[in-house]
Design a protein around this motif. Structure first.
Motif, PDB file in Angstrom:
ATOM      1  N   ASP A  81      38.949 -41.649 -24.136  1.00 42.53           N
ATOM      2  CA  ASP A  81      37.766 -40.827 -23.912  1.00 42.53           C
ATOM      3  C   ASP A  81      38.115 -39.370 -24.463  1.00 42.53           C
ATOM      4  O   ASP A  81      39.337 -39.134 -24.976  1.00 42.53           O
ATOM      5  N   SER A 104      35.535 -33.317 -21.187  1.00 45.08           N
ATOM      6  CA  SER A 104      36.208 -35.153 -20.531  1.00 45.08           C
ATOM      7  C   SER A 104      35.112 -35.724 -21.523  1.00 45.08           C
ATOM      8  O   SER A 104      35.955 -35.969 -22.959  1.00 45.08           O
ATOM      9  N   ASP A 107      42.642 -38.950 -20.380  1.00 46.74           N
ATOM     10  CA  ASP A 107      43.244 -39.658 -19.461  1.00 46.74           C
ATOM     11  C   ASP A 107      42.414 -41.034 -18.709  1.00 46.74           C
ATOM     12  O   ASP A 107      42.616 -40.982 -18.043  1.00 46.74           O
ATOM     13  N   ARG A 108      41.587 -41.630 -19.543  1.00 51.11           N
ATOM     14  CA  ARG A 108      41.182 -42.582 -19.568  1.00 51.11           C
ATOM     15  C   ARG A 108      41.161 -43.553 -20.385  1.00 51.11           C
ATOM     16  O   ARG A 108      41.497 -43.360 -21.721  1.00 51.11           O
ATOM     17  N   ASP A 150      39.366 -36.393 -23.359  1.00 47.01           N
ATOM     18  CA  ASP A 150      40.415 -36.066 -23.352  1.00 47.01           C
ATOM     19  C   ASP A 150      41.619 -37.025 -23.418  1.00 47.01           C
ATOM     20  O   ASP A 150      42.469 -36.249 -22.457  1.00 47.01           O
TER      21      ASP A 150
END
Ligand code: MG
Length: 448
Positions: A238, A99, A242-243, A240
């Motif tokens: 970020d 992440s 997902d944010r 990966d």
């Protein structure tokens, strides 16, 4: 079961450099296969980190030996693993990623067939198998097979494009940190009609452009580029994807709580957030007749409560947002697209966010040992009850969170990974904020 934890607590299962071994990954593969009763299919993806292909092969081998079929989807953002697990009717998903953590880290995150992350209970089951080395495996003629799926990327992209409606011509700068969003995120925004400028959007596990954590300290290039190119919006992912966090047209990183409040208002109804989210969310949801429910920090906790309450949306102030109308996996690309839709239709982001009030907020961390941390938190609810006489509500789901009669609030919570107790608060006035901080600080210091 060993004391050692295979999985972390806050979304990413971060392993430090020395722990990132093929031996560990192989055993995680075997453990997951055992957990799945040595049958079914697992989707497997990874981000841009240097150790990923090595770990992918090891996990894959463990799954195959355990009789589970593997669908490899390659280097993809985490949300695509959640999405693919659901879409391809797989029994679980595995994402190899650390992440927002620095380059030497890596980790393994697991997904359910409905696209939701494994819960703490599920992770505990995997850990139990892992540490007991209680791996079950079928005979030679029942081992799993490997398939590759490239099509799922396009299915995901088209599905995203069908979910949003961005007015054409919006100028967006996208900073992917050289992480897993690099390939897909800019492509989707272009296909959605935006005029896209990219930063750090070449996949590179050394993260040469910036640290993958999307916070103000790491986003100076994005902030400058938004202003120098006259863009309407900046979006930073970020490692990966997902944010995401936005940068407004003036080059300022958006206030996390205000951003969450703005998007929540669009959904209305019931929305889910975590105990550390601020007051503007409650106030803005009240305006549209909706309500906010708070749960423990961590995106899987948000996901669980979304399902329980049949909520329209859920998000953490970190920029980890869940869109249950699309998938139960947090999705930084969809979050960015939805912000672009709002800005394209409603005007400048700085002005949209300026409509939310500014309340003085304070974050403090007080150093204390692991033992002291446990001891002081045991009695925290009573200590706080005795110290304040205008308490409206107490929430002890994760630390102790107190709402006061005037709307001010404070959260006293032990850090999950470090030797701190954290005080997070918002006061309706600066005096109130200082008073709450001083009182809580004294309570903690007197009791450790
Ligand atoms: Mg992430």
């Amino acid at each position: 079961m060993s004391e050692k934890k295979l999985f972390g607590t806050s979304g990413i299962r971060g392993l430090i450099e020395s722990e990132v071994t093929t031996d560990l990954a192989l055993k995680v593969g075997k453990s997951l296969a055992t957990y799945l009763n040595n049958t079914g299919t697992v989707v497997l993806g990874y981000d841009t980190r240097t150790t990923n292909k090595m770990l992918e092969q090891a996990i894959c081998a463990g799954l195959l030996e355990g009789g589970v079929d593997v669908i490899k989807i390659g280097m993809v953002p985490t949300p695509l693993v959640g999405y693919a697990t659901e879409k391809l009717n797989a029994d679980a998903g595995v994402m190899i990623t650390a992440s927002h953590n620095p380059s030497p880290y890596n980790g393994i995150k697991l997904w359910n067939k409905n696209g939701m992350a494994y819960t703490a209970e599920q992770e505990a089951s995997i850990e139990e198998i892992y540490y007991a080395k209680d791996f079950k495996k079928p005979q030679w003629d029942e081992i799993g097979s490997v398939n590759h799926n490239e099509d799922i990327k396009n299915i995901y992209i088209n599905d995203l494009l069908n979910t949003v409606d961005i007015k054409p011509g919006l100028k967006v700068v996208i900073d992917c940190a050289c992480g897993a969003g690099s390939e897909i995120s800019p492509l989707v925004f272009r296909k959605a009609g935006c005029d896209v400028i990219t930063l750090n959007s070449q996949a590179d596990g050394f993260f040469p452009g910036r640290n993958p954590e999307p916070n103000e300290a790491n986003l100076s290039s994005l902030m400058k580029t938004v202003v120098s190119t006259g863009a309407d919006l900046g979006i930073a992912h970020d490692g990966d994807a997902d944010r995401m966090i936005t940068v407004d047209e003036k080059g300022n990183v958006s206030d996390f709580d205000k951003l969450l409040a703005l998007i929540s208002k669009k959904f209305g109804g019931t929305v889910i957030t975590t105990v550390d989210a601020g007051l503007c969310m409650d106030e803005s949801m009240e305006e549209v007749g909706g309500k906010v429910l708070r749960t423990k920090v961590g995106d899987v906790n948000v996901a669980e409560l979304i399902l329980e309450e049949d909520a329209n949306f859920g998000g953490e102030p970190s920029g980890t947002w869940l869109h249950p109308d699309f998938c139960m996996c947090p999705d930084g690309i969809l979050s960015g697209l939805r912000m672009a839709e709002i800005v394209s239709k409603e005007g400048k982001l700085s002005e949209l966010l300026a409509k939310f009030p500014n309340y003085p907020n304070i974050r403090e961390k007080i150093v204390c040992s692991k033992e002291a941390k446990i001891k002081v938190m045991e009695n925290m609810e009573n200590l706080l009850k005795d110290a304040f006489d205008d308490i409206k509500e107490i929430n002890t789901i994760d630390g102790v969170r107190i709402s006061f009669e005037d709307g001010s609030w404070v959260l006293v919570r032990p850090s999950g990974t470090e030797d701190y107790v954290r005080i997070t608060l918002e006061g309706k006035t600066a005096e109130k904020a200082e008073y709450i901080k001083d009182t809580c600080k004294k309570i903690i210091e007197d009791n450790i």
